[in-house]
Design a protein around this motif. Structure first.
Motif, mmCIF file in Angstrom:
data_model
loop_
_atom_site.group_PDB
_atom_site.id
_atom_site.type_symbol
_atom_site.label_atom_id
_atom_site.label_comp_id
_atom_site.label_asym_id
_atom_site.label_seq_id
_atom_site.Cartn_x
_atom_site.Cartn_y
_atom_site.Cartn_z
ATOM 1 N N HIS A 223 9.165 8.040 -2.537
ATOM 2 C CA HIS A 223 9.397 6.610 -2.745
ATOM 3 C C HIS A 223 8.546 5.765 -1.817
ATOM 4 C CE1 HIS A 223 13.413 6.503 -5.003
ATOM 5 N NE2 HIS A 223 12.420 6.169 -5.779
ATOM 6 N N GLN A 226 5.041 5.135 -2.763
ATOM 7 C CA GLN A 226 4.685 4.332 -3.938
ATOM 8 C C GLN A 226 4.093 2.983 -3.552
ATOM 9 O OE1 GLN A 226 4.855 5.958 -6.801
ATOM 10 N NE2 GLN A 226 5.800 7.600 -5.656
ATOM 11 N N LEU A 229 0.614 3.235 -2.114
ATOM 12 C CA LEU A 229 -0.267 3.610 -3.213
ATOM 13 C C LEU A 229 -0.526 2.417 -4.128
ATOM 14 C CD1 LEU A 229 0.970 7.137 -4.277
ATOM 15 C CD2 LEU A 229 -1.339 6.506 -3.579
ATOM 16 N N ALA A 230 0.511 1.625 -4.320
ATOM 17 C CA ALA A 230 0.351 0.444 -5.166
ATOM 18 C C ALA A 230 -0.655 -0.513 -4.537
ATOM 19 C CB ALA A 230 1.694 -0.249 -5.367
ATOM 20 N N ARG A 233 -4.125 0.998 -4.925
ATOM 21 C CA ARG A 233 -4.593 0.896 -6.299
ATOM 22 C C ARG A 233 -5.026 -0.520 -6.650
ATOM 23 N NH1 ARG A 233 -1.440 3.911 -11.204
ATOM 24 N NH2 ARG A 233 -2.690 5.784 -10.997
ATOM 25 N N ARG A 268 4.440 11.160 -7.913
ATOM 26 C CA ARG A 268 5.311 11.064 -9.083
ATOM 27 C C ARG A 268 5.899 12.413 -9.439
ATOM 28 N NH1 ARG A 268 2.075 6.831 -12.895
ATOM 29 N NH2 ARG A 268 2.701 4.994 -11.705
ATOM 30 N N LEU A 271 8.647 13.186 -6.999
ATOM 31 C CA LEU A 271 9.808 12.364 -7.305
ATOM 32 C C LEU A 271 10.549 12.926 -8.518
ATOM 33 C CD1 LEU A 271 10.870 9.935 -5.953
ATOM 34 C CD2 LEU A 271 9.594 8.491 -7.510
ATOM 35 N N HIS A 275 14.307 14.391 -8.651
ATOM 36 C CA HIS A 275 15.315 13.906 -9.604
ATOM 37 C C HIS A 275 15.858 15.022 -10.466
ATOM 38 C CE1 HIS A 275 13.678 9.528 -9.342
ATOM 39 N NE2 HIS A 275 14.429 9.881 -8.318
ATOM 40 N N PHE A 281 20.786 11.742 -14.026
ATOM 41 C CA PHE A 281 21.034 11.531 -15.433
ATOM 42 C C PHE A 281 19.746 11.156 -16.169
ATOM 43 C CE2 PHE A 281 21.975 8.229 -18.610
ATOM 44 C CZ PHE A 281 22.546 9.059 -19.560
ATOM 45 N N GLU B 9 5.911 -7.103 -0.389
ATOM 46 C CA GLU B 9 4.777 -6.504 0.316
ATOM 47 C C GLU B 9 3.586 -7.447 0.215
ATOM 48 O OE1 GLU B 9 4.954 -3.490 1.964
ATOM 49 O OE2 GLU B 9 2.986 -4.118 2.683
ATOM 50 N N ALA B 80 9.358 0.760 -6.963
ATOM 51 C CA ALA B 80 9.025 2.061 -6.403
ATOM 52 C C ALA B 80 10.157 3.040 -6.672
ATOM 53 C CB ALA B 80 8.776 1.934 -4.903
ATOM 54 N N ARG B 81 11.317 2.476 -7.067
ATOM 55 C CA ARG B 81 12.442 3.361 -7.418
ATOM 56 C C ARG B 81 12.261 3.777 -8.868
ATOM 57 N NH1 ARG B 81 17.099 -0.346 -5.191
ATOM 58 N NH2 ARG B 81 17.480 -0.645 -7.390
ATOM 59 N N ALA B 82 11.765 4.995 -9.028
ATOM 60 C CA ALA B 82 11.445 5.410 -10.392
ATOM 61 C C ALA B 82 12.632 6.064 -11.088
ATOM 62 C CB ALA B 82 10.268 6.368 -10.389
ATOM 63 N N ALA B 83 13.807 5.927 -10.470
ATOM 64 C CA ALA B 83 14.971 6.586 -11.051
ATOM 65 C C ALA B 83 15.227 6.078 -12.464
ATOM 66 C CB ALA B 83 16.194 6.344 -10.191
ATOM 67 N N VAL B 84 15.615 7.030 -13.317
ATOM 68 C CA VAL B 84 15.772 6.690 -14.732
ATOM 69 C C VAL B 84 16.872 5.661 -14.928
ATOM 70 C CG1 VAL B 84 16.092 7.638 -17.012
ATOM 71 C CG2 VAL B 84 15.063 9.021 -15.242
ATOM 72 N N PRO B 100 6.520 1.170 -13.311
ATOM 73 C CA PRO B 100 6.740 1.794 -12.003
ATOM 74 C C PRO B 100 5.527 1.631 -11.092
ATOM 75 C CG PRO B 100 6.342 3.468 -13.682
ATOM 76 C CD PRO B 100 6.401 2.160 -14.396
ATOM 77 N N LYS B 101 5.793 1.491 -9.813
ATOM 78 C CA LYS B 101 4.711 1.458 -8.832
ATOM 79 C C LYS B 101 4.242 2.879 -8.608
ATOM 80 C CE LYS B 101 6.140 -2.510 -6.065
ATOM 81 N NZ LYS B 101 6.773 -2.877 -4.800
ATOM 82 N N PRO B 102 3.022 3.132 -8.314
ATOM 83 C CA PRO B 102 1.931 2.164 -8.266
ATOM 84 C C PRO B 102 1.366 1.913 -9.653
ATOM 85 C CG PRO B 102 1.166 4.334 -7.604
ATOM 86 C CD PRO B 102 2.612 4.484 -7.937
ATOM 87 N N PHE B 103 1.037 0.659 -9.913
ATOM 88 C CA PHE B 103 0.490 0.317 -11.232
ATOM 89 C C PHE B 103 -0.928 -0.194 -11.075
ATOM 90 C CE2 PHE B 103 3.166 -3.059 -9.525
ATOM 91 C CZ PHE B 103 2.240 -4.075 -9.351
#
Lengths: 424, 225
Positions: A223, A226, A229-230, A233, A268, A271, A275, A281, B9, B80-84, B100-103
């Motif tokens: 996390h 991210q 990295l963002a 990018r 990713r 992560l 998960h 879920f 940020e 950044a929280r990629a949780a579903v 989702p980040k990073p984009f």
């Protein structure tokens, strides 16, 4: 053999040895006591006979008369006197029962009117032998009852006493390190089991805690990556917009774009693994596996062409599954990419889908890969091509586990590597 | 067109603002929960780009607030929280998209453009660039009235290019746009080359000038003029 059965068998062996030997020893012991008692009685009677010889008897005819009255007292004239009294067992005819029965006899030299005689005092052992047998029988019976009782008692007690142990064992067999709830071992009053449960509970919960912490760490680390990295990018996106960008500068930027891409993919993947491990879920929908394969093959068409690979497919027209679409896409994509990556130039990729099985086969090096290491995360080694983050198959396997599929590797001569997903 | 960018940020926010401003959007920013709350309730925005982890609160609560006040802004969640379940909750709470980040900035720009189009021109949604006309809902494109036959991927690629006219779109951004984040990324961009080549060929065959230029090895730029 179960622990209970084993202890019972050992106990049985021990008990039968003790019972067998014990019966003999017991019999011998009782016999000895009984003989001592009989011999003492005979010795006392002899004292009475001695007194009678001195005071009441007059002639040898009296001796015969006595014998006639009491068959168990007999005098025999001897030529010479002396010698020691002797106890013995002899068989004689018994008038009362009409049988030959054993007698205990005391033979002692006596003097009567200056002449030596041999006095024989006897007592029948008919009743007493039976008594002896009965005593031994009773003893054996007692022993047997004790044995049976002990066995039953041991069985019942063992069942009861070991019950907490079996409960703990069952709990351990069900234990999974990634289960969300803490282990609960049933309470018991037996100190040993209490200690065992306490030690186990501490160990298991500690493991779980460490596992969870590590998982959380992975997740948090991914996390936290991210946002940087963002930034990386988007800054690169801005950089390539710069007016007057020279080719040399572009040459420097390109690898940066590539590694950023790789880092993103890596974080990713991590992560996603975290998960999947957490059994987070993932919404279930109806996914057509055959269609997913076709779509992913479409995405990979250029890669196949670029590496000069021949594609051979044998797919069902449709295979609906209850699963998460993204996860199925990732699974298929990873298996197919893997088959392309590890191929040889001019090789072949074969995809087969039946209602039970998805097979992705590729040509490759002419030797089997170590199947146990294939699904390890970040597997090092020469097989890993540059640019691969080494998580593709680990993710594939984790997804398979999520849906109860079985992912396995098979090698067929010459140089055909197969990944099979057994569905359902 | 006014956007609200909610992001704590500063470095990220600066790039996003600078990129989107060059796309002729008016950008307002909020860097914490309270600021975002105040701005989104006071003003009307075409689109709110919302980060979920904010100092002072959870972005999902902002969504709830928007829903409560029946604000008509479109929302794109960047998290950044990629949780579903975050994604699902977000979409259930009325967000229109989830990135989702990073984009990649061109991707964000394309998503904003798509969202704005969807909200404003329901049914009739025509894009024009040079001689090129694109009917987005019908997924049809034509050069000077001459229809183009594009594959699904090529059409998606065209939309990405149109949403980022005059900007360099890196190969990675194109690859991700075309295959989504499910696909494993190869270091080679064979896909991208092939699809761009095909699209270019179809455009020139239909008589359009060379709109798509390669920028060194980095990516492509769509310039209609």
């Amino acid at each position: 053999m179960k622990l209970l059965a084993r202890t019972t068998v050992y106990f049985l062996i021990y008990a039968s040895v003790v019972a067998g030997a014990g019966t003999f020893v017991y019999y011998g012991f009782i016999r000895k006591i009984y003989y001592a008692y009989v011999d003492r009685t005979l010795s006392r009677r002899k004292l009475r006979v001695d007194k009678a010889l001195r005071l009441h008897l007059r002639t040898p005819a009296d001796l015969d008369f006595w014998h006639r009255l009491d068959h168990n007292v007999e005098f025999k004239a001897l030529k010479r006197g002396g010698g020691a009294p002797v106890f013995s067992v002899r068989m004689m005819y018994n008038e009362l029962t009409g049988n030959v029965t054993p007698y205990r006899q005391l033979a002692a030299p006596v003097m009567f009117q200056g002449r030596p005689y041999r006095l024989e005092l006897r007592t029948t052992m008919l009743d007493s032998q039976e008594l002896l047998a009965r005593i031994v029988q009773a003893g054996a019976l007692l022993f047997g009852a004790l044995l049976v009782g002990l066995l039953v008692l041991q069985h019942v007690l063992a069942r009861r006493l070991w019950a907490p142990f079996y409960r703990t064992l069952g709990e351990l067999q069900r234990y999974k390190i990634d289960q969300p709830e803490p282990v609960h071992l049933a309470p018991t009053r037996i100190p040993e089991f209490k200690e065992l449960n306490m030690a186990l509970g501490r160990l298991l919960n500690r493991n779980q805690r460490i596992y969870r912490r590590q998982r959380e760490f992975t997740e948090n680390a991914a996390h936290e990556l991210q946002t940087p990295l963002a930034i990386l990018r988007t800054k690169l996106d801005m950089l390539v917009q710069a007016p007057g960008l020279t080719e040399e500068q572009a040459g420097h930027i390109e690898p940066l774009l590539d590694v950023t891409q790789r880092l993103t993919h890596l974080s990713r993947s991590l992560l996603l693994l975290a998960h999947l491990d957490q059994q987070l879920f993932f919404p279930t929908e109806t996914v057509d596996l055959a269609a997913a394969i076709r779509t992913q093959l479409g995405h990979l068409r250029e890669q196949l062409a670029a590496t000069n690979l021949r594609l051979e497919t044998d797919l069902l027209p449709a295979l609906p599954l209850a699963a998460n679409r993204s996860l199925i896409d990732i699974l298929v994509s990873n298996l197919l990419s893997n088959a392309i990556r590890h191929n040889v130039p001019g090789g072949e990729v074969r995809v087969q889908l039946t209602p039970e099985l998805l097979v992705v086969e590729n040509t490759g090096r002419p030797r089997a890969l170590p199947a146990d290491q294939l699904f390890v995360r970040f597997r090092p080694g020469p097989e890993r091509p540059p640019g691969s983050v080494g998580l593709g198959l680990a993710i594939a396997r984790q997804i398979c586990e999520t849906y109860g599929f079985l992912l396995s590797y098979h090698y067929e001569e010459p140089g055909r590597h197969q990944l099979r997903v057994r569905l359902g | 067109m006014k956007l609200l960018l909610v992001e704590d940020e500063p470095a990220l926010l600066a790039s996003v603002v600078s990129y989107l401003q060059a796309q002729h959007y008016i950008c307002e920013v909020a860097t914490n929960y309270a600021q975002a709350q105040e701005k989104m309730l006071l003003h009307d925005y075409e689109c709110i780009v919302l980060d979920l982890t904010l100092p002072g609160g959870d972005g999902l609560d902002l969504l709830r607030e928007l829903q409560k006040h029946q604000k008509a802004a479109g929302v794109i969640i960047t998290s950044a929280r990629a949780a579903v379940d975050d994604r699902i909750t977000g979409l259930e709470l009325g967000a229109d998209d989830y990135l989702p980040k990073p984009f990649y900035l061109p991707e964000l720009s394309a998503r904003i453009a798509a969202l704005v189009r969807r909200r404003h021109y329901q049914g009739t949604n025509l894009l024009q660039a040079g001689e090129l006309n694109v009917d987005v809902p019908a997924r049809r494109a034509a050069v000077a009235g001459k229809p183009l036959t594009l594959t699904r991927t090529e059409f998606d690629l065209l939309l990405l290019l149109l949403a980022n006219q005059g900007r360099v779109i890196t190969k990675g951004a194109i690859a991700e746009h075309l295959s989504g984040d499910a696909a494993e990324q190869f270091d080679t961009f064979e896909n991208v080359y092939a699809h761009v080549k095909n699209l270019k060929r179809k455009l020139t065959e239909a008589g359009a000038p060379n709109y798509i230029r390669m920028v060194y090895g980095l990516g492509y730029r769509f310039e209609p003029n």
